[in-house]
Motif scaffolding. Structure first.
Motif, short mmCIF file in Angstrom:
data_model
loop_
_atom_site.label_atom_id
_atom_site.label_comp_id
_atom_site.label_asym_id
_atom_site.label_seq_id
_atom_site.Cartn_x
_atom_site.Cartn_y
_atom_site.Cartn_z
N THR A 40 28.79 -30.88 -9.87
CA THR A 40 29.80 -31.83 -10.32
C THR A 40 30.83 -32.09 -9.23
N GLY A 41 31.25 -31.03 -8.55
CA GLY A 41 32.21 -31.18 -7.47
C GLY A 41 31.67 -32.03 -6.33
N VAL A 42 30.38 -31.85 -6.01
CA VAL A 42 29.75 -32.66 -4.97
C VAL A 42 29.71 -34.13 -5.40
N GLY A 43 29.40 -34.39 -6.66
CA GLY A 43 29.37 -35.76 -7.16
C GLY A 43 30.73 -36.42 -7.10
N VAL A 44 31.76 -35.68 -7.49
CA VAL A 44 33.12 -36.23 -7.45
C VAL A 44 33.54 -36.48 -6.00
N ALA A 45 33.15 -35.57 -5.09
CA ALA A 45 33.49 -35.75 -3.67
C ALA A 45 32.79 -36.99 -3.11
N ILE A 46 31.55 -37.21 -3.48
CA ILE A 46 30.82 -38.40 -3.02
C ILE A 46 31.50 -39.67 -3.53
N LEU A 47 31.92 -39.67 -4.81
CA LEU A 47 32.63 -40.83 -5.35
C LEU A 47 33.95 -41.06 -4.62
N ALA A 48 34.64 -39.98 -4.28
CA ALA A 48 35.90 -40.11 -3.54
C ALA A 48 35.66 -40.70 -2.16
N VAL A 49 34.58 -40.29 -1.49
CA VAL A 49 34.26 -40.83 -0.17
C VAL A 49 33.91 -42.31 -0.28
N VAL A 50 33.12 -42.67 -1.29
CA VAL A 50 32.76 -44.08 -1.49
C VAL A 50 34.01 -44.91 -1.74
N PHE A 51 34.93 -44.40 -2.57
CA PHE A 51 36.17 -45.14 -2.82
C PHE A 51 37.00 -45.24 -1.55
N PHE A 52 37.07 -44.17 -0.75
CA PHE A 52 37.86 -44.22 0.48
C PHE A 52 37.31 -45.27 1.44
N ILE A 53 35.99 -45.35 1.53
CA ILE A 53 35.38 -46.36 2.40
C ILE A 53 35.70 -47.76 1.88
N GLY A 82 41.49 -53.95 -4.72
CA GLY A 82 40.33 -54.39 -3.94
C GLY A 82 39.35 -53.26 -3.67
N GLY A 83 39.88 -52.09 -3.34
CA GLY A 83 39.01 -50.93 -3.13
C GLY A 83 38.28 -50.52 -4.39
N SER A 84 38.96 -50.59 -5.53
CA SER A 84 38.32 -50.26 -6.81
C SER A 84 37.21 -51.25 -7.13
N LEU A 85 37.47 -52.53 -6.91
CA LEU A 85 36.44 -53.54 -7.20
C LEU A 85 35.23 -53.39 -6.28
N ILE A 86 35.47 -53.13 -5.00
CA ILE A 86 34.35 -52.94 -4.08
C ILE A 86 33.54 -51.71 -4.47
N THR A 87 34.22 -50.64 -4.90
CA THR A 87 33.53 -49.44 -5.36
C THR A 87 32.65 -49.75 -6.57
N VAL A 88 33.20 -50.47 -7.54
CA VAL A 88 32.44 -50.81 -8.75
C VAL A 88 31.24 -51.68 -8.39
N TYR A 89 31.45 -52.68 -7.54
CA TYR A 89 30.34 -53.54 -7.14
C TYR A 89 29.25 -52.74 -6.44
#
Length: 109
Positions: A40-53, A82-89
């Motif tokens: 779960t921690g790895v999944g959350v970290a991956i989502l955080a990295v995707v959002f940061f990008i 904008g970052g949230s929308l790009i993450t969702v897309y």
């Protein structure tokens, strides 16, 4: 107080209780298997990295009509949205591609 107001407050309380339960119950269940917490921690970290990008590539431009009342949109808020929308897309595209590939794989087998 009108009955509609009471129902709105009850609905808000139920949403908060549901959100707390949705967060706490998996954590309590995962204490039996600590390895699942790592996944779960790895999944959350991956989502955080995707959002940061996505946040990094979004721009903070605000049109004048959105900078004034009633929106009061700042460049920081615009960049976050904008970052949230790009993450969702991006996650939507990954999900659709995953579904298509899974179906193709099941059709081949």
């Amino acid at each position: 107080m009108d009955s509609i107001d009471i129902f709105i407050y009850v609905a808000e309380i139920l949403i908060i209780v549901g959100a707390i339960a949705a967060i706490l119950m998996p954590l309590v269940k995962s204490l039996d298997n600590p390895g699942s917490l790592l996944k779960t921690g790895v999944g959350v970290a991956i989502l955080a990295v995707v959002f940061f990008i996505a946040y990094s590539i979004s721009d903070g431009d605000v049109l004048p009509k959105f900078a004034a009342e009633p929106f009061n949109l700042t460049p920081g808020m615009s960049k976050f949205v904008g970052g949230s929308l790009i993450t969702v897309y991006g996650l939507f595209i990954v999900a659709v591609v995953g579904i298509v590939l899974t179906e193709i794989n099941k059709a081949i087998k």
